[in-house]
Scaffold this motif. Structure first.
Motif, PDB file in Angstrom:
ATOM      1  N   GLN A  36     181.299  56.658 -22.504  1.00 56.92           N
ATOM      2  CA  GLN A  36     182.660  57.124 -22.771  1.00 56.92           C
ATOM      3  C   GLN A  36     182.912  58.500 -22.170  1.00 56.92           C
ATOM      4  N   ILE A  37     181.965  59.404 -22.366  1.00 59.89           N
ATOM      5  CA  ILE A  37     182.133  60.765 -21.843  1.00 59.89           C
ATOM      6  C   ILE A  37     181.999  60.805 -20.327  1.00 59.89           C
ATOM      7  N   LEU A  38     180.917  60.245 -19.809  1.00 53.17           N
ATOM      8  CA  LEU A  38     180.656  60.324 -18.369  1.00 53.17           C
ATOM      9  C   LEU A  38     181.537  59.371 -17.574  1.00 53.17           C
ATOM     10  N   GLY A  39     181.910  58.247 -18.193  1.00 54.81           N
ATOM     11  CA  GLY A  39     182.767  57.299 -17.505  1.00 54.81           C
ATOM     12  C   GLY A  39     184.223  57.702 -17.540  1.00 54.81           C
ATOM     13  N   ILE A  40     184.758  57.843 -18.735  1.00 57.77           N
ATOM     14  CA  ILE A  40     186.189  58.144 -18.868  1.00 57.77           C
ATOM     15  C   ILE A  40     186.497  59.582 -18.460  1.00 57.77           C
ATOM     16  N   PHE A  41     185.845  60.555 -19.080  1.00 62.99           N
ATOM     17  CA  PHE A  41     186.093  61.963 -18.763  1.00 62.99           C
ATOM     18  C   PHE A  41     185.593  62.302 -17.358  1.00 62.99           C
TER      19      PHE A  41
ATOM     20  N   GLY B  16     184.758  50.347 -11.656  1.00 66.09           N
ATOM     21  CA  GLY B  16     184.400  48.968 -11.329  1.00 66.09           C
ATOM     22  C   GLY B  16     183.111  48.907 -10.531  1.00 66.09           C
ATOM     23  N   VAL B  17     182.948  49.842  -9.595  1.00 69.37           N
ATOM     24  CA  VAL B  17     181.717  49.916  -8.810  1.00 69.37           C
ATOM     25  C   VAL B  17     180.542  50.298  -9.711  1.00 69.37           C
ATOM     26  N   ALA B  18     180.773  51.273 -10.583  1.00 70.12           N
ATOM     27  CA  ALA B  18     179.716  51.718 -11.503  1.00 70.12           C
ATOM     28  C   ALA B  18     179.271  50.584 -12.421  1.00 70.12           C
ATOM     29  N   ASN B  19     180.224  49.777 -12.843  1.00 68.93           N
ATOM     30  CA  ASN B  19     179.902  48.701 -13.781  1.00 68.93           C
ATOM     31  C   ASN B  19     179.090  47.578 -13.147  1.00 68.93           C
ATOM     32  N   THR B  20     179.091  47.486 -11.817  1.00 66.65           N
ATOM     33  CA  THR B  20     178.261  46.467 -11.164  1.00 66.65           C
ATOM     34  C   THR B  20     176.777  46.718 -11.410  1.00 66.65           C
ATOM     35  N   ILE B  21     176.432  47.962 -11.714  1.00 66.26           N
ATOM     36  CA  ILE B  21     175.040  48.319 -12.006  1.00 66.26           C
ATOM     37  C   ILE B  21     174.835  48.533 -13.498  1.00 66.26           C
ATOM     38  N   ALA B  22     175.797  49.233 -14.131  1.00 65.30           N
ATOM     39  CA  ALA B  22     175.654  49.572 -15.551  1.00 65.30           C
ATOM     40  C   ALA B  22     175.831  48.361 -16.466  1.00 65.30           C
ATOM     41  N   HIS B  23     176.705  47.428 -16.086  1.00 59.13           N
ATOM     42  CA  HIS B  23     176.985  46.225 -16.885  1.00 59.13           C
ATOM     43  C   HIS B  23     177.405  46.577 -18.313  1.00 59.13           C
ATOM     44  N   ASP B  24     178.394  47.479 -18.419  1.00 60.06           N
ATOM     45  CA  ASP B  24     178.911  47.872 -19.731  1.00 60.06           C
ATOM     46  C   ASP B  24     180.395  48.180 -19.592  1.00 60.06           C
ATOM     47  N   ALA B  25     181.167  47.148 -19.275  1.00 61.93           N
ATOM     48  CA  ALA B  25     182.587  47.314 -18.977  1.00 61.93           C
ATOM     49  C   ALA B  25     183.371  47.865 -20.156  1.00 61.93           C
ATOM     50  N   THR B  26     183.002  47.468 -21.374  1.00 57.57           N
ATOM     51  CA  THR B  26     183.741  47.903 -22.557  1.00 57.57           C
ATOM     52  C   THR B  26     183.600  49.401 -22.780  1.00 57.57           C
TER      53      THR B  26
ATOM     54  N   ALA C 115     186.042  49.903 -17.902  1.00 56.68           N
ATOM     55  CA  ALA C 115     186.249  49.389 -16.548  1.00 56.68           C
ATOM     56  C   ALA C 115     187.134  48.148 -16.620  1.00 56.68           C
ATOM     57  N   GLY C 116     188.356  48.285 -16.124  1.00 55.14           N
ATOM     58  CA  GLY C 116     189.320  47.200 -16.252  1.00 55.14           C
ATOM     59  C   GLY C 116     189.409  46.286 -15.051  1.00 55.14           C
ATOM     60  N   LEU C 117     188.613  46.538 -14.018  1.00 53.62           N
ATOM     61  CA  LEU C 117     188.671  45.725 -12.802  1.00 53.62           C
ATOM     62  C   LEU C 117     187.298  45.145 -12.491  1.00 53.62           C
ATOM     63  N   SER C 118     187.303  43.963 -11.905  1.00 57.22           N
ATOM     64  CA  SER C 118     186.045  43.347 -11.491  1.00 57.22           C
ATOM     65  C   SER C 118     185.504  44.086 -10.270  1.00 57.22           C
ATOM     66  N   ALA C 119     184.240  43.880  -9.971  1.00 62.54           N
ATOM     67  CA  ALA C 119     183.628  44.554  -8.827  1.00 62.54           C
ATOM     68  C   ALA C 119     184.337  44.182  -7.526  1.00 62.54           C
ATOM     69  N   GLY C 120     184.650  42.891  -7.356  1.00 65.67           N
ATOM     70  CA  GLY C 120     185.308  42.437  -6.135  1.00 65.67           C
ATOM     71  C   GLY C 120     186.661  43.083  -5.939  1.00 65.67           C
ATOM     72  N   THR C 121     187.455  43.129  -7.016  1.00 66.09           N
ATOM     73  CA  THR C 121     188.781  43.733  -6.941  1.00 66.09           C
ATOM     74  C   THR C 121     188.687  45.224  -6.678  1.00 66.09           C
TER      75      THR C 121
ATOM     76  N   VAL D 279     172.403  55.423 -13.124  1.00 71.90           N
ATOM     77  CA  VAL D 279     172.456  55.052 -11.711  1.00 71.90           C
ATOM     78  C   VAL D 279     173.829  54.488 -11.359  1.00 71.90           C
ATOM     79  N   GLY D 280     174.386  53.668 -12.251  1.00 72.81           N
ATOM     80  CA  GLY D 280     175.701  53.090 -12.007  1.00 72.81           C
ATOM     81  C   GLY D 280     176.778  54.150 -11.891  1.00 72.81           C
ATOM     82  N   LEU D 281     176.731  55.132 -12.774  1.00 74.60           N
ATOM     83  CA  LEU D 281     177.705  56.223 -12.723  1.00 74.60           C
ATOM     84  C   LEU D 281     177.567  57.019 -11.426  1.00 74.60           C
ATOM     85  N   PHE D 282     176.340  57.209 -10.976  1.00 75.68           N
ATOM     86  CA  PHE D 282     176.100  57.937  -9.726  1.00 75.68           C
ATOM     87  C   PHE D 282     176.688  57.185  -8.538  1.00 75.68           C
ATOM     88  N   VAL D 283     176.419  55.889  -8.470  1.00 74.33           N
ATOM     89  CA  VAL D 283     176.936  55.073  -7.372  1.00 74.33           C
ATOM     90  C   VAL D 283     178.462  55.022  -7.422  1.00 74.33           C
ATOM     91  N   GLY D 284     179.000  54.888  -8.633  1.00 72.25           N
ATOM     92  CA  GLY D 284     180.454  54.871  -8.784  1.00 72.25           C
ATOM     93  C   GLY D 284     181.076  56.183  -8.355  1.00 72.25           C
TER      94      GLY D 284
END
Length: 244
Positions: free
Chosen positions: A53-58, A194-204, A208-214, A134-139
């Motif tokens: 929540q902090i690192l993703g949203i903020f 969306g990119v970060a969630n492809t690795i983190a797998h924690d959309a909720t 993350a409201g978009l799929s990786a492809g989108t 790692v997902g947050l870093f890539v995102g």
């Protein structure tokens, strides 16, 4: 990559950008993120989802775009404001090389001042090299690429790039992009998540409201479109310093 001309412009831009007093602002947003993460970590919060929540949203709605805004508008905006860009445009260097060189510098600096601190904060928050960190870093790396294309474009189109950029970050990215589902399709922050969630797998938890492809498809389109507009805008730059 861009030949001698591109490397020369990139080198001059890097020295000028880092050397300006504005460069001192680069470290403020990421420093706040790391300090906030440390404070929350030592308080031992009961909610296990707080790192996302902090690192993703903020991190992705405020810290990353603000850092990219400061840097992205610095690499070209100052030259447009003081009119020195005319000297560069008087040379035979292709406008595409000018934009590409300055864009690469802005992107790399943003990766250093935003993506790496995001990784550091992720390591602190999660206690190690986790999928979330790692997902947050890539995102954040992806966000650095996308945000700077937009902010370099703004610095070409208007002398009030920072003002318009702040409105975009604070209203669109921080507010509408996280709360209005339709706005997420046009949110760079959401593309990054969306990119970060492809690795983190924690959309909720990441919101993350978009799929990786989108996210990837829209990110590529927005980045390419912004760079094309920036190049054409610079090509139409008049001797008076006005962009059409």
């Amino acid at each position: 990559m861009f030949g001698v001309q591109g490397r020369t412009i990139a080198s001059i831009t890097l020295r000028a950008t880092v050397g300006r007093k504005r460069a001192l602002l680069f470290a403020i947003p990421p420093l706040i993120l790391i300090v906030v993460t440390l404070l929350i970590k030592v308080s031992h919060p009961s909610d296990p989802s707080w790192p996302a929540q902090i690192l993703g949203i903020f991190g992705f709605s405020v810290v990353l775009p603000l850092t990219a805004l400061i840097i992205g508008t610095s690499v070209l905006g100052a030259e447009v404001d003081d009119g020195s860009i005319v000297q560069l445009l008087a040379t035979p260097v292709p406008r595409s090389v000018v934009i590409a060189s300055k864009y690469v510098v802005a992107t790399v600096l943003t990766m250093i001042f935003a993506a790496i601190p995001e990784l550091v904060a992720g390591l602190i928050a999660t206690g190690g090299v986790t999928k979330l960190a790692v997902g947050l870093f890539v995102g954040a790396l992806a966000g650095s690429v996308m945000y700077n294309a937009v902010f370099v474009m703004l610095s070409v189109l208007t002398t009030r790039a920072i003002a318009f950029g702040l409105l975009y970050v604070l209203i669109w990215e921080s507010l509408l992009g996280n709360l209005v589902s339709g706005a997420k399709l046009l949110s760079i922050g959401q593309y990054s998540l969306g990119v970060a969630n492809t690795i983190a797998h924690d959309a909720t938890a990441l919101n993350a409201g978009l799929s990786a492809g989108t996210a990837i498809t829209m990110g590529v389109i927005v980045t390419a479109a912004a760079l094309v507009v920036a190049t054409r805008g610079l090509a139409s730059f008049s001797l008076k310093g006005d962009a059409i």
